[in-house]
Design an enzyme around this catalytic site. Structure first.
Site, PDB file in Angstrom:
ATOM      1  N   GLN A   1       0.868  -1.181   0.000  1.00 28.67           N
ATOM      2  CA  GLN A   1       0.000   0.000   0.000  1.00 28.67           C
ATOM      3  C   GLN A   1       0.899   1.224   0.000  1.00 28.67           C
ATOM      4  OE1 GLN A   1      -3.730  -0.526   0.261  1.00 28.67           O
ATOM      5  NE2 GLN A   1      -2.822  -2.426  -0.518  1.00 28.67           N
TER       6      GLN A   1
ATOM      7  N   GLY B   1     -11.805   2.870   4.233  1.00 26.34           N
ATOM      8  CA  GLY B   1     -10.889   2.000   3.503  1.00 26.34           C
ATOM      9  C   GLY B   1      -9.985   2.758   2.535  1.00 26.34           C
ATOM     10  N   HIS B   2      -9.058   2.021   1.952  1.00 24.30           N
ATOM     11  CA  HIS B   2      -8.088   2.668   1.059  1.00 24.30           C
ATOM     12  C   HIS B   2      -8.760   3.221  -0.192  1.00 24.30           C
ATOM     13  CE1 HIS B   2      -6.967  -1.589  -0.662  1.00 24.30           C
ATOM     14  NE2 HIS B   2      -8.250  -1.400  -0.641  1.00 24.30           N
ATOM     15  N   ASN B   3      -8.238   4.386  -0.597  1.00 27.12           N
ATOM     16  CA  ASN B   3      -8.665   5.039  -1.835  1.00 27.12           C
ATOM     17  C   ASN B   3     -10.075   5.580  -1.812  1.00 27.12           C
ATOM     18  OD1 ASN B   3      -6.627   2.580  -2.902  1.00 27.12           O
ATOM     19  ND2 ASN B   3      -6.221   4.635  -3.639  1.00 27.12           N
TER      20      ASN B   3
ATOM     21  N   SER C   1     -12.260   2.460  -1.976  1.00 29.10           N
ATOM     22  CA  SER C   1     -12.554   3.113  -3.247  1.00 29.10           C
ATOM     23  C   SER C   1     -13.970   3.653  -3.352  1.00 29.10           C
ATOM     24  CB  SER C   1     -12.274   2.175  -4.438  1.00 29.10           C
ATOM     25  OG  SER C   1     -10.917   1.799  -4.452  1.00 29.10           O
TER      26      SER C   1
END
Lengths: 364, 364, 364
Positions: free
Chosen positions: C214, C255-257, C275
């Site tokens: 990441q 969460g990521h993004n 995302s």
């Protein structure tokens, strides 16, 4: 100079990361077939949408194939089926996602702090800390703890008394492991994770609660990852067990005496009540709940926001979430949910009336 | 030698724990009737399934009675009804669970660190820290804070300015209490718990949010336990109150100005919105949610994963979770949930048609 | 004397807070029309229910108008419509809530610690720490980090390598920011918040999971507040973005993004999968879940405990929570939820039978 255990870079060769590599050299190192101008120099990875001329990107999902035409990436990683999907310099690899993972590790190597115990860390006299270990400022290592080679304890990380921590395991800043827990090798505990707090054990004593001492441990296998602010309680009498290769996202709660089977992945915000046993190779969606004292067999998929209230003995996908809708529609539908049984009774009454009628019609 | 506040053992008599006790001696100390070979030496407690010859186990649940025949425990604790359910050395006690709790405390006494302030802790000049208190390395005690006798602040624990902490209260490693909060006696705050952060108070100022200052406090009564990574926000103007004997599991969120009644137990991952009032002796299942500004009366049981959207004035058990099912079945059923009101309308239409028909049939 | 960065008060003029102000002086400073005995001295704000003679309260909600008659407050803030709703000394303000917020800030000014780096903090040699910054004991500032003017890092707070932190931003005790993240100005990170931990990125490698590195960052805009124990993961390749003015309550997982649009407010215990893109000026109720890779348009309201499984393109209020009921009623209704599709089929059969009958009736 970077202080030992202070979070700086180790003095290893990081040339690939700093100066980049020609596409041809990447293929030499990692395999795959390099096509097009293989002299293009690549310094890092990027997404198709944000890549620049010195970056390499890959097609993560066929839905994004349109981005191949517009990306400004200097090179691509593509699967065999997409071999000619772009004229850009490219590497064709059998498994582009795994190839890209390897490439990311090559070009963006993880920074590990310099080995050594920072003078502002506390290490109890009895603890075993190999010279290859990095202990950051304000970290704590309790008496009798045993750290494996090349462990990293970030600033403020806490390893309780008599814990054992496997080789190359990383506790990020402010992660906490209570006493007497065993953590495997290559485990990652993210910040705010708490391993080994007391399980929720209570007994009625008259009209008050008395605390049931929690004397079990937490045992975590090799290659487990524990997300930020995830909590894993110690067992009451026996141990809580997280088997090897389990991947836990953030904000998960695992109760005392649970067992999570090897290579199971659990998304964020899941709560698992005490003594539940989850099989191997399961996938549990975010926000789900698992009742205590039940068993979920190997290979199950639990959808996001699903509550599992009894054991599952057959692999499959299980769901309980309710669909969302516009609030006005929901108000009407929710009122019906409250009286669903009564509605079913009315349908039954209509069916009976019709059956009687048909019978009457038949027997004139 | 163990440094003050460094997590080592106190130099008290721990012979019972180290060398074990004969079963007869246990009965002398804790009561109960010892039967069989009462000279058997017991060094610890264990579960029926994992006990060895120097361990004592108990029958936690009648469902496990079969394990009495196979356990390798050296002795058992049994209720009067199971007096002769095993030939093993045993103690018959009126309340076996509570007896076993006492026995666990006797054989596995909690380890408290040596009193004293570790030199790597920070204690503000104005703070009151009795000599009986243990403050671990990297802990923080703010100006004006008052610690009770025999408190324990684990490594990295934080007590803000002007807090008061009751006698024998324990803050585990990296637990945080913001300024001006009051914590009772014998309270346990597990790692990552945060008491007294600002409540979620916002006001619209044009099309932006402005922060509403949160100047209330958190008041926690005696004998409360707060699980790992549980958060209890300070009040906006008035205080957030957790009454005595409340037991909170991990990862619970309690909003500003809530009041949790005495001896209520709340399982993990529950969210309670601001200004909710929960009665005394309630039990709230894991993953549940309570709307703000509502009141739940004494003695309520809320099932796991249930959302309470309005006040409850009658004790009882309340539930809202949806049942889980195989995903394919769920897809079909979920579509119907979206149009449940329409389905009910169709049933009503059928009923009306039948009623008209019957009326026509009656009046020819 | 208060140690630098130790949590004491700055030596600024705090007379208004210490000695209070006459009601007339308040109106001079903050505007509004003072009525009644404007010489009454006010030392602080309070709720209507708990105010004393030296406190000022306001009518937060018309439902509480009855409390105006019984409050023991020394003065009130009222809106124009309530100008004569009480004979007490009072200030009439166009927007009483915002007026009261300003008044609270005036009478209860936030305590900021003395600037300076506490000697028990760790600041890496390469970090940029202006003299106006306060770094508490046991805080960590990594190499290459850049702190803005008047930042506050509480005890045990962690700023990773190469982070930038905007002016006047506050990290409360034990908040953690991983390396390479960018935090705007006037941001508040509460205790236990974790910004920049690895996203949950996994790839199948045979029958095991391999970690997807990441390497993205977290970018947080100005005037964001992040609640206690909230986690915001760093991006996989691109960045996770929290736009300006976003307000996040406690125990939220992002969460990521993900991208959270400006001025969106999210209540506690919400989970947002990777995302997802949330629009501007949205309000998301507590305990809700948002699937990954979906988009929610500007101005949406998501009810508490609602799961959003697909993109929303039209502003509105959306809900999926199931209503709670007494457990016995729930058992009956829940069984029907499991066979709702079958029930709908039976209704359809009844409708068809009736339609056939009507047709037969028409064509004799």
């Amino acid at each position: 100079m970077v202080a030992p255990g202070s979070g700086g870079d180790p003095p290893i060769d990081r040339d690939a990361a700093r100066e980049g590599l020609a596409l041809a050299d990447i293929a030499v190192r990692l395999g795959g077939e390099a096509l097009g101008d293989v002299s293009v120099r690549i310094v890092g990875v990027a997404s198709l949408g944000n890549a620049t001329a010195d970056r390499i990107a890959y097609l993560a999902d066929p839905r994004y194939r349109g981005e191949l035409a517009t990306t400004r990436a200097g090179a691509l990683v593509l699967g065999p089926a997409d071999r000619d999907a772009s004229p850009l310099p490219r590497i064709v690899a059998a498994k582009p996602q795994l190839y890209f993972v390897s490439l990311t590790r090559l070009l963006h190597p993880e920074r590990r702090p310099t080995p050594g115990v920072h003078p502002a860390a506390y290490v109890a006299p009895g603890a075993l800390v190999p010279a290859s270990v990095s202990v950051g400022p304000h970290a704590f290592v309790g008496a009798g703890a045993v750290l494996g080679e090349a462990c990293v304890l970030g600033p403020g990380a806490h390893v309780g008394e008599r814990c054992s921590i496997g080789a190359a395991t990383v506790l990020h800043a402010n992660a906490t492991v209570y006493h007497d827990c065993h953590i495997g090798a290559r485990v990652i505990l993210h910040s705010g994770a708490v391993v080994g707090a007391d399980g929720f054990g209570l007994a009625h004593e008259g009209d008050r609660w008395t605390k049931v001492p929690q004397i079990g441990r937490v045992l975590i296998g090799d290659d487990v990852e524990v997300g930020a602010n995830t909590t894993i309680d110690r067992g009451a009498l026996d141990d809580t067990v997280i088997e090897e290769g389990v991947k836990l996202d953030n904000q998960i709660q695992i109760g005392h005496n649970c067992r999570i089977g090897a290579h199971t992945a659990i998304a964020g915000c899941v709560g698992i009540a005490g003594s539940a046993r989850i099989g191997r190779h399961c996938m549990i969606g975010g926000g789900s709940g698992i009742h205590g004292h039940i068993e979920i067999c190997d290979g199950c998929i639990i959808s996001a926001w699903t509550l599992i209230t009894k054991s599952i003995t057959r692999p499959g996908t299980y769901t309980s979430a309710t669909p969302f809708m516009e609030h006005r529609a929901w108000i009407r539908n929710a009122a019906r949910m409250r009286s669903l049984d009564e509605l079913a009774g009315r349908v039954r009454a209509l069916e009976r009336a019709r059956a009687n009628e048909d019978k009457e019609g038949e027997s004139p």
